[in-house]
Write an enzyme that holds these catalytic residues in place. Structure first.
Site, short mmCIF file in Angstrom:
data_model
loop_
_atom_site.label_atom_id
_atom_site.label_comp_id
_atom_site.label_asym_id
_atom_site.label_seq_id
_atom_site.Cartn_x
_atom_site.Cartn_y
_atom_site.Cartn_z
N PHE A 292 -19.10 59.53 -17.14
CA PHE A 292 -19.42 60.84 -17.41
C PHE A 292 -21.30 61.01 -17.22
O PHE A 292 -21.73 62.03 -17.27
CB PHE A 292 -18.86 60.93 -18.84
CG PHE A 292 -19.48 60.88 -20.12
CD1 PHE A 292 -21.07 61.60 -19.97
CD2 PHE A 292 -19.02 59.80 -20.26
CE1 PHE A 292 -21.32 61.28 -21.45
CE2 PHE A 292 -20.26 59.52 -22.13
CZ PHE A 292 -21.31 60.45 -22.22
N GLU B 169 -22.26 49.94 -29.72
CA GLU B 169 -23.19 51.30 -29.03
C GLU B 169 -22.56 52.57 -29.25
O GLU B 169 -21.24 52.35 -29.50
CB GLU B 169 -22.34 50.79 -27.18
CG GLU B 169 -23.13 51.50 -26.16
CD GLU B 169 -22.45 51.81 -24.71
OE1 GLU B 169 -20.94 51.52 -24.55
OE2 GLU B 169 -23.03 52.10 -24.32
N LYS C 79 -12.94 57.80 -7.80
CA LYS C 79 -12.48 58.62 -8.66
C LYS C 79 -13.16 58.46 -9.92
O LYS C 79 -13.95 57.45 -10.68
CB LYS C 79 -10.68 57.77 -9.53
CG LYS C 79 -10.28 57.83 -10.52
CD LYS C 79 -10.21 59.21 -11.77
CE LYS C 79 -11.46 57.74 -12.53
NZ LYS C 79 -11.22 58.46 -13.83
N CYS D 99 -27.18 54.41 -20.01
CA CYS D 99 -26.91 52.59 -20.44
C CYS D 99 -28.32 51.47 -20.84
O CYS D 99 -28.24 50.46 -20.57
CB CYS D 99 -26.00 52.13 -19.39
SG CYS D 99 -26.68 51.35 -17.51
N GLU E 266 -13.35 61.89 -15.31
CA GLU E 266 -12.18 63.29 -15.49
C GLU E 266 -13.24 64.63 -16.32
O GLU E 266 -12.60 64.85 -16.42
CB GLU E 266 -10.93 63.18 -16.39
CG GLU E 266 -10.87 62.89 -17.77
CD GLU E 266 -11.56 61.23 -17.66
OE1 GLU E 266 -12.46 60.52 -16.98
OE2 GLU E 266 -11.76 60.32 -19.21
N ARG E 267 -14.37 63.65 -17.29
CA ARG E 267 -14.86 64.22 -17.89
C ARG E 267 -16.44 65.56 -17.02
O ARG E 267 -17.01 66.77 -17.20
CB ARG E 267 -16.33 64.22 -18.61
CG ARG E 267 -14.93 63.61 -19.94
CD ARG E 267 -15.38 63.20 -21.56
NE ARG E 267 -15.75 61.28 -21.48
CZ ARG E 267 -15.93 60.94 -21.55
NH1 ARG E 267 -16.09 60.90 -23.14
NH2 ARG E 267 -15.87 58.66 -21.96
N SER F 227 -17.74 52.10 -19.87
CA SER F 227 -17.27 51.16 -21.41
C SER F 227 -17.23 49.33 -21.25
O SER F 227 -15.96 49.35 -20.44
CB SER F 227 -16.94 52.03 -22.05
OG SER F 227 -15.56 51.65 -22.01
P1 NAD Z 1 -15.60 55.14 -20.03
O1 NAD Z 1 -15.13 53.51 -20.08
O2 NAD Z 1 -14.76 56.11 -21.42
O3 NAD Z 1 -15.00 55.61 -19.01
C1 NAD Z 1 -15.45 55.06 -17.41
C2 NAD Z 1 -14.20 55.16 -16.16
O4 NAD Z 1 -13.49 54.44 -16.63
C3 NAD Z 1 -13.66 56.64 -16.04
O5 NAD Z 1 -13.43 57.01 -14.91
C4 NAD Z 1 -12.65 57.03 -17.05
O6 NAD Z 1 -11.58 57.65 -16.71
C5 NAD Z 1 -12.28 55.68 -17.03
N1 NAD Z 1 -11.10 55.27 -17.91
C6 NAD Z 1 -11.41 55.29 -19.45
N2 NAD Z 1 -11.17 54.61 -19.71
C7 NAD Z 1 -9.61 54.01 -19.36
C8 NAD Z 1 -8.60 52.72 -19.61
N3 NAD Z 1 -8.26 53.01 -21.04
N4 NAD Z 1 -8.48 52.52 -18.71
C9 NAD Z 1 -8.27 52.83 -17.52
N5 NAD Z 1 -9.61 53.75 -17.41
C10 NAD Z 1 -10.27 53.88 -17.92
O7 NAD Z 1 -16.84 55.61 -20.01
P2 NAD Z 1 -18.02 56.55 -20.02
O8 NAD Z 1 -17.18 56.98 -22.16
O9 NAD Z 1 -17.37 57.42 -19.32
O10 NAD Z 1 -19.33 56.09 -20.11
C11 NAD Z 1 -19.97 55.90 -20.50
C12 NAD Z 1 -20.35 54.71 -20.72
O11 NAD Z 1 -20.50 53.53 -19.42
C13 NAD Z 1 -20.76 53.47 -21.84
O12 NAD Z 1 -20.46 52.11 -22.57
C14 NAD Z 1 -22.32 52.84 -21.23
O13 NAD Z 1 -23.06 51.80 -21.49
C15 NAD Z 1 -21.67 52.69 -19.35
N6 NAD Z 1 -22.62 52.65 -18.63
C16 NAD Z 1 -22.20 51.71 -17.96
C17 NAD Z 1 -23.20 51.56 -17.36
C18 NAD Z 1 -24.68 50.27 -16.48
O14 NAD Z 1 -24.92 49.96 -15.49
N7 NAD Z 1 -23.72 49.47 -17.17
C19 NAD Z 1 -24.12 52.40 -16.59
C20 NAD Z 1 -23.70 54.05 -16.87
C21 NAD Z 1 -22.70 54.22 -17.66
#
Ligand code: NAD
Length: 488
Positions: free
Chosen positions: A157, A389, A181, A289, A184-185, A234
């Site tokens: 998101f 985090e 994909k 991140c 969703e937020r 994450s």
């Molecule tokens: P998230 O992991 O909750 O969601 C990311 C994606 O995964 C979304 O599209 C979501 O729909 C999907 N998803 C969520 N739970 C899932 C599950 N159980 N099974 C399958 N798919 C699932 O992350 P977020 O809250 O949207 O984003 C923030 C996180 O992203 C933070 O941890 C941040 O550090 C990380 N991030 C990392 C980088 C990097 O370059 N390493 C860059 C941006 C963000």
């Protein structure tokens, strides 16, 4: 007003299959504006048939697209770039409305997204293979790069426009087709990108868009027609994506979460360091991140740094990101706010000293999802607030006696995304960048996010896979090498 009356005013969020936008038949989630808490859009959760149709669309488009001359493929991206610039203001406002970023932050992330399109537009020279004459008597050898097929992108998101642009421009420039994909937020920025890339002349089916959560992701991870998966989000989910997609025979790059440290040496320019760390820690409300979430103050640096950080935090204007002059906007939703407030309680229970309590800021009284800049002092590396985090505007200050101890603290983290050092000494900076176990290092830079020509190179628990996103890694990830050995 009844909820159905509100719902009729909400914006819809189409999917894209076979080059056409259509409405999903799936259940819907309501998207809220983080700055006001108001419902703004209906986000569908795609049905299994729709996800399957998106993959089929990408698969059908692959033979013609991969056989399209690379320069023609890149030309579509040039047109996308032009259209993004033409619609820059609208795209940035959409980022503000979906994610809560300030106008300045939206501009920065838009610019970083454009740079990814620029990088991908020049992919033709990075697709070149290698040749060696006379690998045997009258025998020559050469290698060529080939597209994989249907690639999938799953995005977080926190950068609604930029992170999708880390993936699909390089993938399609290399000749692949794609199913995106988005989170969703914040899915509406991706809808706009799909509209623009089709306006730019992309053939039908090369880019497809579905919406949803775990169920949709699981289908994408296990469908045999999908060849590669790019993920950003994450760490627990990144690890799950990596293991599940790899077990299903796919190539995977899964970028995870982070806990980034900034080390401040006593010789650093304290004002510059404090201002830079402020903007790293509290910019994008700490939802980056590469944000600094732990500052390690070495020796005498701690007290002047802490007072400069508190002063800068007190002066920050926190509020609706769409208002001019706002320096920090809201966090993404009420769930995230609850998690962040809980971490502030945890920090106090663990015995850290709350040097600035963002819960008392006036922004927190509004309907939006706000937490003011929060700073803990006397944090120990073993505390949860120093290890986990938080992904919000909470900064922990740890005191270290010397550079060696500071490096040990950085390297004690299970994550390895980014770290920074603030110093006037070249040898100190050199020692730090040589010994620190993070994939991205800043020297007097608070947000060491590489430009698109380099890979986004997290290590340890911040990355699962072999080839990172962007740079030459990105091109290698989205291509397969063939080696020809030829006697003529
Ligand atoms: P998230 O992991 O909750 O969601 C990311 C994606 O995964 C979304 O599209 C979501 O729909 C999907 N998803 C969520 N739970 C899932 C599950 N159980 N099974 C399958 N798919 C699932 O992350 P977020 O809250 O949207 O984003 C923030 C996180 O992203 C933070 O941890 C941040 O550090 C990380 N991030 C990392 C980088 C990097 O370059 N390493 C860059 C941006 C963000």
């Amino acid at each position: 007003m009844s909820s159905s009356a509100i719902a009729t005013q909400l914006k819809s969020c189409p999917i894209f299959i076979d080059g056409k936008a259509r409405l999903s038949r799936g259940e819907v989630l309501i998207q809220h504006n983080p700055a006001t808490g108001e419902p703004v859009a209906e986000i569908p959760l795609c049905t299994s048939d729709e996800v399957s149709a998106a993959i089929a669309s990408a698969q059908a488009a692959f033979p013609a697209w991969s056989a399209t001359p690379v320069l023609n493929r890149c030309r579509v991206l040039f047109h996308l770039h032009t259209l993004m610039e033409k619609h820059a203001d609208d795209l940035m406002l959409l980022i503000v409305e979906e994610n809560g970023k300030t106008r300045e932050e939206a501009r920065g992330s838009f610019q970083r997204g454009l740079e990814c399109v620029e990088f991908a537009s020049g992919v033709s020279s990075l697709m070149m293979g290698e040749t060696v004459e006379h690998v045997g008597t009258d025998v020559d050898g050469w290698s060529t790069r080939h597209a994989l097929g249907v690639c999938v992108g799953i995005t977080p998101f926190n950068f609604p426009l930029m992170v999708p642009l880390w993936m699909f421009p390089v993938a399609i420039a290399c000749g692949n087709t794609f199913v995106l994909k988005p989170s969703e937020r914040v899915p509406r920025s991706s809808v706009r990108l799909l509209e623009l890339i089709y306006e730019a002349g992309l053939p039908a089916g090369v880019m497809n868009l579905v919406h949803g959560t775990k169920q949709v992701v699981d289908q994408l991870l296990t469908d045999p027609r999908v060849k590669a998966v790019s993920f950003v989000g994450s760490s627990p989910v990144a690890k799950y994506i990596y293991t599940t997609a790899a077990a299903n025979g796919k190539r995977v790059q899964a970028l995870g979460g982070a806990k980034n440290h900034s080390v401040v040496m006593p010789d650093a320019d304290m004002k510059h360091s404090a201002n830079t760390i402020m903007s790293s820690s509290f910019g994008c409300a700490g939802e980056r991140c590469v944000a600094t979430s732990v500052v390690v103050a070495v020796g005498d640096a701690a007290d002047p740094l802490l007072s400069a950080l508190k002063k800068a935090a007190d002066e920050m204007k926190v509020g609706d990101g769409s208002e001019h002059g706002t320096v920090m906007g809201p966090i993404i939703n009420s769930e995230a706010k609850k998690r962040i407030l809980n971490y502030i309680d945890v920090g106090q229970q663990e015995g850290a000293k709350l040097a600035r309590d963002g819960r008392n800021d006036t922004c927190c009284d509004s309907e939006g999802y706000f937490v003011g800049p929060t700073i803990f002092d006397n944090v120990k590396p073993s505390m949860r607030i120093a290890r986990e985090e938080i992904f919000g505007p909470v900064l922990s200050l740890v005191r270290a006696k010397d550079l060696g101890e500071a490096i040990d603290i950085v390297n004690g983290s299970e994550y390895g995304n980014a770290s920074s050092i603030f110093t006037k000494s070249g040898s100190t900076a050199r020692e730090f960048s040589a010994k620190v176990q993070t994939g991205m290092v800043g020297i007097n830079v608070g947000v060491p996010a590489p430009v698109a020509i380099f890979p986004f190179a997290g290590w340890k628990g911040s990355f699962f896979g072999d080839l990172h996103a962007l740079g030459k890694d990105g091109v290698k990830f989205y291509t397969e090498t063939r080696v020809v050995t030829c006697r003529w």
